[in-house]
Design a protein around this motif. Structure first.
Motif, mmCIF file in Angstrom:
data_model
loop_
_atom_site.group_PDB
_atom_site.id
_atom_site.type_symbol
_atom_site.label_atom_id
_atom_site.label_comp_id
_atom_site.label_asym_id
_atom_site.label_seq_id
_atom_site.Cartn_x
_atom_site.Cartn_y
_atom_site.Cartn_z
ATOM 1 N N ARG A 25 0.858 -1.181 0.000
ATOM 2 C CA ARG A 25 0.000 0.000 0.000
ATOM 3 C C ARG A 25 0.890 1.225 0.000
ATOM 4 O O ARG A 25 1.856 1.309 0.765
ATOM 5 N N TYR A 26 0.566 2.179 -0.869
ATOM 6 C CA TYR A 26 1.333 3.413 -0.973
ATOM 7 C C TYR A 26 0.504 4.560 -0.422
ATOM 8 O O TYR A 26 -0.576 4.861 -0.941
ATOM 9 N N VAL A 27 0.987 5.166 0.647
ATOM 10 C CA VAL A 27 0.289 6.293 1.266
ATOM 11 C C VAL A 27 0.755 7.563 0.571
ATOM 12 O O VAL A 27 1.932 7.925 0.615
ATOM 13 N N ILE A 28 -0.176 8.242 -0.066
ATOM 14 C CA ILE A 28 0.145 9.397 -0.901
ATOM 15 C C ILE A 28 0.219 10.676 -0.081
ATOM 16 O O ILE A 28 1.159 11.469 -0.231
ATOM 17 N N ARG A 29 -0.780 10.856 0.779
ATOM 18 C CA ARG A 29 -0.859 12.080 1.579
ATOM 19 C C ARG A 29 -0.937 11.701 3.063
ATOM 20 O O ARG A 29 -2.022 11.448 3.590
ATOM 21 N N PRO A 30 0.199 11.664 3.751
ATOM 22 C CA PRO A 30 0.207 11.266 5.166
ATOM 23 C C PRO A 30 -0.161 12.437 6.076
ATOM 24 O O PRO A 30 0.613 12.867 6.931
#
Length: 289
Positions: A25-30
């Motif tokens: 899973r790639y978190v784009i806006r943390p």
């Protein structure tokens, strides 16, 4: 990969798939992260093909370790790594100097990868513009590869340089660049390269690839370009399991206005414990895939 519209998936993240199977899973806006953690896009969880997790997020020992991604502790004096800043003749110091990486948009996006634009910003100024290319590639029935390229362009009108705690006076701490935090277990993972065995011999050394073998999984990190292979490896196993590149190992790395620094790291993610020959075979397959 194909062009995609400029919209963002629910929750600010996307699922990366390899041969149809979810592997990261790639978190784009943390947006949930505190500024002191140097918020940035990251991959977590990353798993083997059978679902074994091989990344860790915000562990108690280092809350600013965020799965797999890119972090630099000193960009023109700003901290894009998170946590304390190492100050010469003073040591680790709490400073209000943290930057953040901001997702600007995807140029391309497919289930197995993407091309993303990111701004590295501090004090309202964009210091670096990054083009990040990530792809998941199937290698075998038990292994896949994360192909990760980042290009950092000086977005300021003047000279800019990258540093590390090592360039600021802390020997052996030349971390900064691509970094992967692996899960911590009761026993530390095995560390080996084509010619070395152990954390002590692999740390700060140059090698075409470096392997971290834990309980039921193996990660093999490979520099996929000549310039990337010139960067020494930063390795931790006993204190915590983590591997990264050292962009600024001995001296600060200057980036002239509008110039670009490029690195490509390919990481083999395998189920089971690989030996040296198996690791080498998968690396060759991954880098040439």
């Amino acid at each position: 990969m194909t062009a995609c519209p400029q919209h963002h998936p629910p929750g600010g993240s996307l699922l990366l798939r390899c041969a149809g199977r979810p592997v990261a899973r790639y978190v784009i806006r943390p947006d949930h992260l505190d500024r002191a953690l140097a918020p940035r896009p990251y991959l977590h969880p990353v798993t083997t093909l059978t679902g074994t997790p091989v990344t860790e997020l915000a562990p108690d020992d280092h809350p600013h370790h965020l799965g797999a991604g890119v972090a630099v502790p000193d960009v023109a004096g700003r901290n894009f790594w998170g946590g304390r800043t190492f100050v010469r003749d003073q040591g680790p110091t709490e400073l209000d100097n943290h930057g953040a990486q901001h997702h600007r948009g995807f140029k391309l996006r497919d289930p197995d990868g993407f091309v993303e634009d990111i701004d590295w910003t501090a004090d309202g100024e964009v210091l670096l513009r990054e083009r990040r290319t990530v792809a998941a590639v199937e290698l075998s029935a038990s292994a896949w590869a994360l192909d990760f390229t980042f290009s950092l362009t000086n977005a300021t009108g003047g000279e800019l340089s990258l540093g590390s705690p090592a360039t600021n006076g802390r020997p052996g701490a030349a971390y900064g660049g691509f970094f992967w935090r692996a899960p911590k277990a009761d026993a530390p993972p095995r560390v080996f390269t084509p010619e070395a065995e152990s954390e002590e011999t692999a740390h700060a050394a140059r090698a075409d690839w470096l392997a971290l073998a834990g309980d039921g999984w193996t990660l093999v990190f490979a520099g996929a370009t000549a310039q990337t292979r010139r960067d020494p490896w930063f390795v931790r196993a006993a204190a915590y399991p983590g591997v990264g590149s050292s962009l600024a190992a001995r001296d600060r790395v200057p980036i002239a206005p509008r110039d670009t620094l490029v690195r490509r790291v390919v990481t083999v993610v395998a189920d089971g414990t690989l030996d040296r020959a198996e690791a080498a075979t998968l690396v060759r397959r991954a880098v040439t895939a």
